[in-house]
Enzyme design. Structure first.
Site, PDB file in Angstrom:
ATOM      1  N   GLY A  70       0.972  -1.326   0.049  1.00 16.14           N
ATOM      2  CA  GLY A  70      -0.246   0.121  -0.082  1.00 16.14           C
ATOM      3  C   GLY A  70       1.257   1.516   0.070  1.00 16.14           C
ATOM      4  CB  THR A 100       5.228  -1.926   3.360  1.00 14.12           C
ATOM      5  OG1 THR A 100       5.387  -3.271   2.485  1.00 14.12           O
ATOM      6  CG2 THR A 100       6.013  -0.576   3.086  1.00 14.12           C
ATOM      7  CE1 TYR A 131       8.926  -6.525   3.616  1.00 16.81           C
ATOM      8  CE2 TYR A 131       8.785  -3.996   3.153  1.00 16.81           C
ATOM      9  CZ  TYR A 131       8.955  -5.023   3.044  1.00 16.81           C
ATOM     10  OH  TYR A 131       8.309  -5.312   1.555  1.00 16.81           O
ATOM     11  NE  ARG A 164       9.927  -0.338   0.706  1.00 22.27           N
ATOM     12  CZ  ARG A 164       9.621  -1.489  -0.473  1.00 22.27           C
ATOM     13  NH1 ARG A 164       8.491  -1.611  -0.699  1.00 22.27           N
ATOM     14  NH2 ARG A 164      10.289  -2.131  -1.001  1.00 22.27           N
ATOM     15  CG  ASP A 286       6.396 -10.472  -2.771  1.00 24.75           C
ATOM     16  OD1 ASP A 286       6.137 -10.827  -1.557  1.00 24.75           O
ATOM     17  OD2 ASP A 286       7.103  -9.774  -3.233  1.00 24.75           O
ATOM     18  CB  SER A 290       2.679  -3.329  -2.547  1.00 23.63           C
ATOM     19  OG  SER A 290       3.648  -3.373  -2.117  1.00 23.63           O
TER      20      SER A 290
HETATM   21 ZN    ZN Z   1       9.090  -8.696   0.353  1.00 25.13          ZN
END
Ligand code: ZN
Length: 390
Positions: A70, A100, A131, A164, A286, A290
Site C-alpha cells: 500500500g 510493509t 518488515y 521501508r 510474493d 504490492s
Molecule cells: Zn518483500
C-alpha cells in the site's frame, strides 16, 4: 472418494521415477509402483494420466494472503488471496506474511485467514513479525508465537537494505534470529527468519555480519528477492555457497525488470552457472504483495500486485526458455521450499507424504489437475473448489 489411483503417470518426485501407478488413500500417498493391483472389493477412483507428468504440489514460502503493501496510499492496499488464486498457480502450501504495513494489517487477521485457507483445503502457515523492528507479534514474543501457535513457522519478512525497513544493526537482527531459533528448536519447527532484501546498497552485508560476529548460523536466515539485481544475485550465490538458502521472487512487472531485476527463471540459470547449490535455491510467488517500482530518488513510479500464478510461469520458463532440467526446476518450487520450512510431508512424491499432487501436460507443462491433501481442487482444467465467497 477416499481412494484415488493414478495409472501410467510420468512421475517426477521431483527426481524422475519413470512411468508409475500412484495410489492416494485418505489424504496421503500410500503406494508408488510400476503396476498397482487392486483387490476386487476396493472402491477407488481410477484416473489414467498417460502422457502427463505427476509431481508434488507447489510450496510457496511467501504469500501475502491478507494482501500487502500500500505504498501509494490507502487506495493501493493490495487485495487478499483467495483459494482460486492458489489453485490456478498449482500452489497447495502457502506461507502468509504481513509486509510493509502492520498498522492496518494484523497478525490476528493473518492467522484467521490462514485457518480459513486450511478449512478450504490448502496447507497454510505464517510468519510472525513484519518488515519492522521492534518486532510485532501476537503473544508479545517471537519465541512464544512460534512455540504456541501451530501455524506459526518463523518470522518475516524482516526488512534489510530497504528505505521501508527499520535500519537494523547486526545485534538487533541477531537477537531476533536467536528468538526464532530457540522457538523453532523447542517446537520442532523451522524457526526460520524470512528476510526481505530491499534495493539498498547494503544488500546481504548485515546477514554476513551476524554470521561473523554472533553464534547465529547463516542458514537461520532465508533471504528473498535475491533476483532483485545482478549485484544482489552475485552476493546471493556466495550466501548459498556458505550453506544458506536463497529465494527468487517469481512475481514481477515489465517496469521492475527494466530497472534491473533478473527474471526469476533466468536467475536460476545464472546462479547454478555461477556455482550455487541448486538444492538451496527456491522460488516464491510474493503473491498479493504490492510490487512498487521506486526510482533512484526513492519516489514511487508504479505499483502492481504479485500473482500466485507466477511461480508456475517461472518454472515453465526455466524449463522451456532457460533449458534447465525439469527435475531441477521442479525442485526449487517443491522439495527445496519444503525443506527450508521443515515440512517433512510436503514437496515430494514419496510413500507417506501428503497427497498434494499436480498433473501437468507433458509438453506444455500446463496445470491440468490439482489435488491437495487427497482432495480435488482442479480436475482436468476445471476448478472444482472455490473459496467460500468466490
Ligand atoms: Zn518483500
Amino acid at each position: 472418494m477416499s481412494f484415488i489411483l493414478f495409472r501410467n503417470a510420468n512421475v517426477y518426485a521431483p527426481s524422475p521415477l519413470g512411468l508409475k501407478d500412484v495410489l492416494v488413500s485418505h489424504g496421503r500417498i500410500s503406494e508408488i509402483a510400476d503396476t498397482i493391483v487392486l483387490e476386487a472389493s476396493f472402491e477407488v477412483e481410477i484416473i489414467d494420466v498417460e502422457g502427463h507428468i505427476l509431481c508434488p504440489g507447489f510450496v510457496d514460502t511467501l504469500t501475502h494472503v491478507t494482501g500487502g503493501g500500500g505504498e501509494g496510499g490507502f487506495a493501493t492496499r493490495t487485495p487478499e488471496m483467495n483459494l482460486s488464486h492458489a489453485i490456478a498457480g498449482g500452489v497447495t502450501t502457502v506461507t502468509g506474511a504481513l509486509g510493509t504495513d502492520a498498522v492496518c494489517r494484523s497478525h490476528e487477521e493473518l492467522v484467521a485467514k490462514v485457518k480459513g485457507l486450511k478449512e478450504e483445503g490448502l496447507s497454510a502457515y505464517f510468519y510472525t513479525g513484519n518488515y519492522h523492528y521492534p518486532v510485532k507479534t501476537l503473544t508479545g514474543s517471537v519465541q512464544k508465537d512460534i512455540m504456541l501457535i501451530d501455524e506459526c513457522i518463523g518470522i518475516g519478512e524482516i526488512a534489510i537494505a530497504d528505505h521501508r525497513g527499520s535500519q537494523l544493526t547486526w545485534r538487533e537482527l541477531a537477537s531476533v534470529a536467536a528468538e526464532a531459533r530457540v522457538g523453532g528448536m523447542c517446537a520442532k519447527k523451522a524457526g526460520i527468519v524470512s528476510v526481505h532484501v530491499g534495493p539498498g546498497d547494503e544488500r546481504l552485508d548485515r546477514l554476513f555480519e551476524v554470521a561473523e560476529k554472533s553464534d547465529i548460523p547463516l542458514k537461520q536466515f532465508y533471504p528473498t528477492h535475491i533476483n532483485r539485481s545482478e549485484l544482489l544475485l552475485e552476493q546471493g550465490v556466495k550466501f548459498n555457497q556458505l550453506g544458506g538458502y536463497i529465494d527468487f521472487t517469481a512475481s514481477s512487472t515489465p517496469d521492475i525488470l527494466a530497472s534491473g531485476e533478473v527474471k526469476c527463471a533466468h536467475a536460476l540459470k545464472q546462479a547454478i552457472a555461477a556455482g550455487a547449490d541448486e538444492n538451496r535455491i527456491t522460488f516464491s510467488t510474493d503473491g498479493h504483495a504490492s510490487l512498487p517500482n521506486f526510482n533512484s530518488k526513492g519516489e514511487l513510479v508504479s505499483l502492481k500486485v504479485g500473482a500466485m500464478t507466477s511461480m508456475h510461469a517461472e518454472f515453465k520458463d526455466a524449463v522451456q526458455i532457460e533449458q534447465i532440467k525439469l527435475e531441477t526446476a521442479l525442485k526449487v518450487v517443491t522439495q527445496n521450499p519444503a525443506k527450508v520450512l521443515q515440512l517433512t510431508s510436503k514437496g515430494q512424491i514419496i510413500k507417506g507424504a501428503d497427497a498434494d499432487i499436480l498433473i501437468l501436460n507433458n509438453n506444455s507443462l500446463a496445470i491440468e489437475s490439482v489435488l491437495a491433501k487427497g482432495q480435488w481442487l482442479m480436475k482436468q482444467t476445471i476448478a472444482v473448489r472455490k473459496g467460500t465467497y468466490e
